[in-house]
Enzyme design. Structure first.
Site, PDB file in Angstrom:
ATOM      1  N   ASP A 185       0.849  -1.199   0.000  1.00 26.79           N
ATOM      2  CA  ASP A 185       0.000   0.000   0.000  1.00 26.79           C
ATOM      3  C   ASP A 185       0.879   1.240   0.000  1.00 26.79           C
ATOM      4  OD1 ASP A 185      -1.919   1.936   0.284  1.00 26.79           O
ATOM      5  OD2 ASP A 185      -2.922   1.010   1.998  1.00 26.79           O
ATOM      6  N   ASP A 386      -0.690   5.235  -6.888  1.00 23.10           N
ATOM      7  CA  ASP A 386      -1.285   4.406  -5.834  1.00 23.10           C
ATOM      8  C   ASP A 386      -1.276   2.942  -6.252  1.00 23.10           C
ATOM      9  OD1 ASP A 386      -2.547   3.645  -3.493  1.00 23.10           O
ATOM     10  OD2 ASP A 386      -4.545   4.035  -4.259  1.00 23.10           O
TER      11      ASP A 386
END
Length: 502
Positions: A185, A386
């Site tokens: 992440d 991301d």
């Protein structure tokens, strides 16, 4: 344990990072990848077998051999045939639910940037869902946490619990600790894994053995007055028995909370991180039913893996996400041992108030060799990189131009109704091979990146979604990153892209 490895990595980083910076200063125009992307000539389309865009039942391993780097580990999709956590996992989300979850993450990222971007000033935090946080279309890796030594009977019984993908790495060992499958992440800062005691619920079932800090001789909980605890900032969650507590919240309303701790983190027999700081989670609100053990946070905050290991691994990392669940990708901590000339490089931009996020400046898009007629000012807000947002978000003006150009090049195929916020869809019934226009993203310093065919279509729709207005920051989702090694050279403020890496 690190002396020889660190010196080799350090010398290698000097060799690789210097050319990266030279590329930045020179505008990157000498990159062979840029030339290849610019010199397609008449080859502005690609014939793609529709079957190649679908996952198969079997795992085929790596399409491309990963970089020769001591800290690489394989990446898998959590519900694909290459995933060790596939067994017993709940069914994947429907497309509608996946798109809703994806939009929640996008809304959360843009809200968190409200202090740095004008479009969100005074905005209201997006509502949180109480539904489970199902991890779909993400990337997972296996690491070893702790110094627990399992007895021989347990080693034979646990199998994968004492090795990291030996078929892929060639390393079979009885490394201390327990294997934990974690989700990468880049938009969060605090790593965490579920820790004993961790009743289910509030914890969630996982494929790996639960990490038990009481069985690890190198485990330590941070006292409440420790520097590590005070640095937690918004992630601090009070104090229990003089042990620092943390809590991390996610866009769908789920969260992880427990004791902020340190222990040994091992990648392989020659690479381990002493005193790795992470959340020892005793409660997870919501159900992370991918059967993974936790989150490996790679954001720019001081708590993340990359920040903690900056002095050892050069404040850099990279990953490559496979095109489908039937293949493996890779994650590298540190600078990959790949010639700098094989990357196109663009400056890494950061947000003053939210250091978590890494941003790049998209400046243009080309479709079938033709640049869209979109003013550069439309892209001024930049795009957040991301690893967990699935589909790239573009400024509406840029998206409408992309959509029009794509539809023009795809006019020979039957249109189909929209699927959620995917509004440019096709009926490929009976179509074995599709002629797709090449799409390239052009970043600052003329870093031209052609996206893979697997990133052009998603469920037979154009795999891009518009933001609500042009002032909002874009988000470069993991779908458009597929097969491309994305290098985050945080220390030198650069992002590199290497095509066909996995």
């Amino acid at each position: 344990m690190h002396t020889v490895t660190e010196s080799k990595l350090a010398s290698h980083m000097v060799f690789v990072l210097a050319p990266l910076l030279l590329l930045l200063l020179s505008g990157g125009s000498s990159s062979p990848v840029v030339r290849a992307a610019a010199d397609h000539g008449d080859d502005d389309y690609m014939m793609v077998a529709m079957s190649s865009l679908k996952a198969k039942a079997a795992c085929f391993g790596h399409r491309v051999i990963p970089p020769d780097n001591g800290t690489w580990v394989p990446l898998n999709r959590p519900r694909g045939p290459c995933s060790p956590s596939l067994s017993g996992a709940a069914k994947p989300l429907s497309l509608a639910d996946l798109l809703r979850q994806d939009q929640l993450r996008v809304d959360d990222i843009q809200w968190r940037l409200s202090d740095d971007v004008r479009d969100n000033k005074g905005s209201v935090k997006p509502p949180m869902m109480t539904a489970s946080d199902q991890i779909n279309h993400q990337a997972t890796a296996q690491v070893i946490v702790g110094s627990e030594s399992l007895p021989n009977s347990s080693m034979q019984e646990q199998g994968s619990q004492v090795s990291i993908d030996p078929a892929a790495t060639g390393r079979r060992s009885s490394l201390p600790g327990v294997v934990q499958t974690v989700v990468l992440d880049t938009a969060s800062d605090v790593p965490w894994v579920q820790c004993v005691p961790c009743p289910v619920p509030p914890c969630h079932p996982q494929t790996d053995t639960f990490y038990d800090p009481s069985r690890s001789g190198t485990y330590a909980a941070f006292p409440c007055n420790s520097p590590a605890c005070t640095r937690l900032g918004p992630y601090a969650n009070g104090c229990v028995n003089n042990q620092c507590q943390y809590r991390v919240r996610y866009p769908d309303g789920s969260s992880s909370s427990g004791t902020y701790s340190s222990d040994l983190l091992t990648f392989n027999p020659t690479n381990a991180i002493s005193n790795f700081q992470f959340g020892c989670s005793h409660a997870v609100q919501g159900s992370f039913d991918s059967r993974t053990a936790g989150i490996m946070a790679l954001g720019g905050g001081p708590e993340s893996l990359v920040s903690q290991t900056a002095s050892t691994y050069g404040n850099a990392f990279s990953y490559c996400l496979p095109p489908t669940e039937s293949y493996k990708g890779f994650f590298v901590l540190g600078v990959p041992r790949v010639a700098a000339s094989r990357y196109v490089v663009t400056p890494m931009l950061r947000y003053k108030q939210v250091p978590t996020f890494y941003r790049v400046l998209l400046q243009a898009i080309t479709v079938a060799g033709q640049q869209l007629n979109v003013p550069r000012a439309v892209f001024a807000a930049g795009s957040v990189l991301d690893s967990r947002t699935v589909i790239t978000r573009l400024p509406p003006t840029a998206y409408q131009a992309l959509r029009a150009a794509f539809m023009n090049k795809m006019s020979m195929y039957r249109a189909a109704p929209p699927k959620g916020n995917l509004d440019t869809c096709y009926d490929f019934t009976g179509v074995a091979n599709v002629r797709l226009p090449r799409i390239s993203l052009v970043f600052d310093k003329n870093a031209v990146v052609e996206i893979d065919p697997s990133a052009v279509l998603f469920n037979d729709c154009l795999a891009f979604i518009p933001n609500r207005d042009d002032r909002m920051p874009g988000i470069l989702g993991n779908l458009q990153q597929q097969t491309i090694e994305v290098l985050y050279d945080v220390g030198n403020g650069a992002v590199g892209f290497r095509r066909n890496a996995c």
